[in-house]
Enzyme design. Structure first.
Site, mmCIF file in Angstrom:
data_model
loop_
_atom_site.group_PDB
_atom_site.id
_atom_site.type_symbol
_atom_site.label_atom_id
_atom_site.label_comp_id
_atom_site.label_asym_id
_atom_site.label_seq_id
_atom_site.Cartn_x
_atom_site.Cartn_y
_atom_site.Cartn_z
ATOM 1 N N GLU A 100 32.227 34.195 42.542
ATOM 2 C CA GLU A 100 33.076 33.899 43.867
ATOM 3 C C GLU A 100 34.613 33.780 43.431
ATOM 4 O OE1 GLU A 100 29.225 33.405 46.067
ATOM 5 O OE2 GLU A 100 29.957 32.871 44.172
ATOM 6 N N GLN A 137 33.995 41.245 36.610
ATOM 7 C CA GLN A 137 33.745 40.510 37.804
ATOM 8 C C GLN A 137 35.030 40.113 38.463
ATOM 9 O OE1 GLN A 137 31.048 39.765 39.795
ATOM 10 N NE2 GLN A 137 29.908 38.239 38.808
ATOM 11 N N LYS A 145 29.788 28.349 33.634
ATOM 12 C CA LYS A 145 30.086 28.386 35.008
ATOM 13 C C LYS A 145 30.073 29.583 35.761
ATOM 14 C CE LYS A 145 33.478 24.442 34.399
ATOM 15 N NZ LYS A 145 34.853 23.945 34.932
ATOM 16 N N GLY A 146 29.513 29.838 36.996
ATOM 17 C CA GLY A 146 29.515 30.948 37.848
ATOM 18 C C GLY A 146 30.957 31.675 37.845
#
Length: 791
Positions: A751, A684, A747-748
């Site tokens: 982005e 990612q 946590k994502g």
């Protein structure tokens, strides 16, 4: 507060965090993973859009005679005969029932508002026949001169009260920024320009609509948010939500363009009901540029005032951008400018201009990505102006609390560790502080860095966990997998929650018949869905514990449920861990085939409020004072500010003869809480950095100023990075525990990987050449012009 036996802290992990291979990898390699345009449906017919050649005007005639005579053509729909929805988006927007990006639905009348607007839907028995028929439709227009952008002389700029379609204030002031800037010993002002960007996922948007009668609908949709799509369709069609089913098992990327609801979907659904056949419509690549939004063209002006020692005194941020004729969408760039560094005075102002374009939409780190380009470029300029190392300058202005949110303490922040580790990996101490002094052969070499951050967006969702007595489990949540690994990481979470090997756990997602979950967007899916699975597992644990303490054959017989703890699927007494048994053992002995748990999980502020408010935690007694209220009294902040943080380090080579820029080294280090899968998380962050490098050096959609049409709406002319453009990258994570955001401290990361990337590249280019590039992308022609210009 009543104590729950499930403690909201990081549990010991077994497979969570490990670099497990994708559980859906084999299906994708073997071609058995079905995307929205691949589901076999009996009686399927195909739809193709005919779109407008003009950007503004009125249809005077549509000649479908030749098209209708083509073999296999079933029906042709235009504004004159397409069935109308029960309500149009603009009406739902007024009723505050519309959450999608664009509130305008085409093909409701003869008016044309943007180039590429749908004017007809052709339905035929094959895709090829529908395509051929669409090409034969002749449309005549009364043409008007369009407005193409905020830069158009005819465009009228206005101050919106709200941007992001009502989610964010159009103006914000903290302290007295104008006065602080005017009196600041050191001043810096610069304007930054960001080109139009398009998302370009590998899988184009597609809809397959299947009606059962006239009031029950199944849609196979390429969407990042099946729940939102279901609600939008139900509202538009005027039918109950539970009569609409949306399925998205696999998604070939989205980056934000599939996070909203777009006109082609409802047009497909209406046409399918009219022809009484299952209908599939897939956008062409050029139609992807005019049908599912884009990152808007924009410019930002940033003023920074500082002391001679380098402490920030004032930040003044202004932004101009293009929006559609109907909606006030703009990326909220100012948020990152407001919160990233310690500064007592701040203001933000947005201006919009209506133009003949469709509504823009969020695109990977909307606001934070372009906002960080302006902020982090200016921070480097100030550091150079003050003769301070850029990294030290950022540390000098390190925010030990969130000044943008009443001084809230951070739920966790590992930025200093990211700086230290990144600088070490990259060799930052070898950087020559004098621009234009380092060469490698005939190439100019430079090093740059920038800070990354992204907020935790609060969300909630539900999950179901079913444990079977034979030792396998099914875990369900109506989430979507963008292709980033949701299938895999939630299998890992379910495995640890139940103490099973991953191969004994089947995770199911992508169907509105499953428990409701938020969409994959805003970096919220991983935190919300994992929290939901843990909550559902807790519900299951309680049921099994209640059964075990009443079972004479259980080691836990007659124990108090609150004295029992569960770790990795094993129940045991807190005071005597050796006394216990597994969940599966207790369930098998009961004679039951299975047992189910279901619950809602919260991510962000909602989780903190549930577990800490009023319990003596930080939410109840914040460490730092906030600002002042309207009466001038000191306010105490409540809760924590929740963000991920990171640092990018970049080396570039610039060819002074050709103006080409090549990124030659890259290091990214991030603090993102609990990493669910080291392999997919690293991937990612690679992807985010590559996405940002593309934005920095090559991605740009050109809109013709005379006709407001895109001239490079294909992947031959819209340049994106390929393998040859990207060097070997180093991505690392610093250990970080955050008990406040969700049950696992997740946590994502979708982005944060792009935030600050363009600035890191631009800062490296400045170090290499001594030329500050403020217009993205930094293409060879711009670089050559700068190199030939005497500063």
């Amino acid at each position: 507060m009543e104590t729950n036996f499930f403690e909201p802290t990081l549990p010991p992990t077994n497979v969570v965090g490990k670099p497990m291979d994708r559980v859906d990898g084999r299906a994708k390699v073997m071609g058995t993973a079905r995307y929205s345009a691949e589901y076999p449906v009996n009686g399927l017919v195909h739809g193709v859009l005919k779109t407008s050649d003009i950007a503004k005007g009125k249809i005077t005639s549509i000649d479908t005679t030749a098209a209708a005579k083509e073999p296999g053509v079933i029906s042709i729909f235009t504004y004159q005969n397409i069935p109308k929805p029960a309500k149009v988006p603009s009406a739902l927007k007024e009723e505050k029932k519309w959450q999608a990006a664009q509130s305008y639905l085409p093909m409701q009348d003869a008016e044309i508002h943007y180039a590429g607007e749908p004017v007809a839907v052709v339905v035929a028995d094959t895709l090829e026949r529908a395509t051929q028929a669409a090409a034969l439709i002749k449309v005549s227009y009364q043409v008007e001169k369009p407005i193409d952008s905020y830069q158009d002389p005819k465009a009228d700029l206005f101050d919106p009260q709200k941007i992001q379609n009502g989610k964010t204030d159009g103006r914000k002031v903290r302290g007295n920024p104008e006065q602080a800037y005017a009196s600041a010993p050191v001043k810096h002002e610069a304007t930054y320009v960001h080109a139009i960007n398009h998302h370009n996922p590998m899988e184009p948007a597609a809809t397959t609509a299947v009606w059962e009668g006239s009031d029950r609908l199944t849609v196979y949709e390429s969407t990042q948010n099946i729940t939102m799509s279901q609600g939008s369709l139900a509202n538009l069609l005027g039918i109950p939500r539970d009569q609409v089913r949306v399925v998205t098992h696999h998604l070939g990327g989205g980056f934000g363009c599939k996070g909203s609801f777009w006109p082609h979907t409802i047009l497909t659904v209406l046409a399918a009901r009219a022809v009484n056949r299952p209908l599939r419509l897939v956008l062409t690549r050029p139609q992807m540029y005019t049908s599912v939004g884009h990152r808007e063209d924009q410019e930002q002006t940033l003023k920074i005032g500082a002391t001679q020692e380098g402490k920030l005194l004032s930040l003044i941020h202004e932004k101009k951008s293009t929006t559609s004729p109907w909606d006030n969408y703009a990326e909220s760039n100012s948020k990152v400018v407001n919160m990233l560094y310690a500064c007592p005075n701040f203001s933000a102002r947005y201006e919009l201009a209506r133009a003949n374009v469709m509504t823009a939409v969020w695109m990977r780190a909307p606001g934070e990505a372009p906002g960080s380009f302006a902020l982090e470029s200016s921070m480097d300029d100030l550091a150079h102006q003050l003769n301070i190392d850029p990294l030290q300058f950022r540390l000098l202005n390190y925010a030990d609390k969130d000044y943008s949110d009443k001084g809230k303490p951070w739920s966790s922040k590992s930025l200093k560790e990211c700086y230290t580790r990144g600088a070490e990996l990259f060799g930052w101490n070898k950087r020559n502080s004098k621009p234009g002094q380092t060469r490698r052969g005939n190439k100019l070499v430079g090093m740059g860095m920038a800070t990354a951050t992204y907020p935790v967006h609060s969300a909630q969702g539900t999950a179901r966990v079913r444990l079977f007595a034979d030792g396998h489990a099914v875990v369900q949540s109506g989430a979507t997998d963008l292709g980033t690994g949701t299938w895999t990481v939630m299998t890992q979470v379910g495995a640890d929650a139940l103490g099973l090997p991953p191969e004994k756990v089947r995770f199911e997602l992508g169907d509105t018949r499953l428990p409701t979950a938020p969409g994959s967007g805003g970096s919220q899916a991983a935190g919300t869905v994992s929290s939901s699975i843990m909550a559902a597992a807790e519900d299951l644990w309680k049921k099994v514990i209640d059964m075990a303490v009443g079972d004479k054959k259980s080691p836990l017989y007659k124990a108090k449920p609150t004295d029992v703890k569960v770790e990795l699927g094993r129940m045991f007494l807190k005071k005597n861990p050796k006394k216990g048994e597994t969940l599966v053992a207790a369930l098998s002995r009961s004679g039951m085939t299975d047992m189910e748990g279901m619950a809602m999980g919260k991510y962000g502020a909602g989780y903190e409020e549930k577990h800490f408010a009023g319990a003596g935690g930080a939410a109840a007694s914040p460490e730092e004072p906030g600002g002042k209220n309207e009466k001038g009294e000191e306010e105490k902040p409540s809760g924590h500010s929740m963000h991920s943080f990171g640092a990018h380090f970049c080396e570039v080579e610039v060819d002074p003869d050709l103006g080409t820029i090549r990124v030659t080294r890259w290091v990214g280090v991030h603090g993102v809480g609990q990493v669910l899968n080291l392999k997919t998380a690293t991937s990612q962050l690679y992807g985010g950095a590559i996405f940002g490098i593309g934005s920095a050096l090559m991605e740009e959609t050109f809109r013709d100023p005379n006709y407001a049409r895109y001239t490079n709406h294909n992947l031959a002319e819209y340049h994106i990075p390929v393998n040859a453009d990207i060097p070997d990258m180093q991505i690392e994570f610093v250990p970080e525990k955050d008990p406040y955001i969700n049950a696992l401290g997740v946590k994502g990361i979708g982005e944060i990987g792009i935030v600050g990337v363009a600035a890191a590249v631009a800062n490296a280019v400045y170090n290499a050449t001594g030329k500050r590039m403020r217009s993205l992308p930094i293409t060879p022609d711009k670089m050559l012009e700068a190199l030939r210009t005497t500063a």
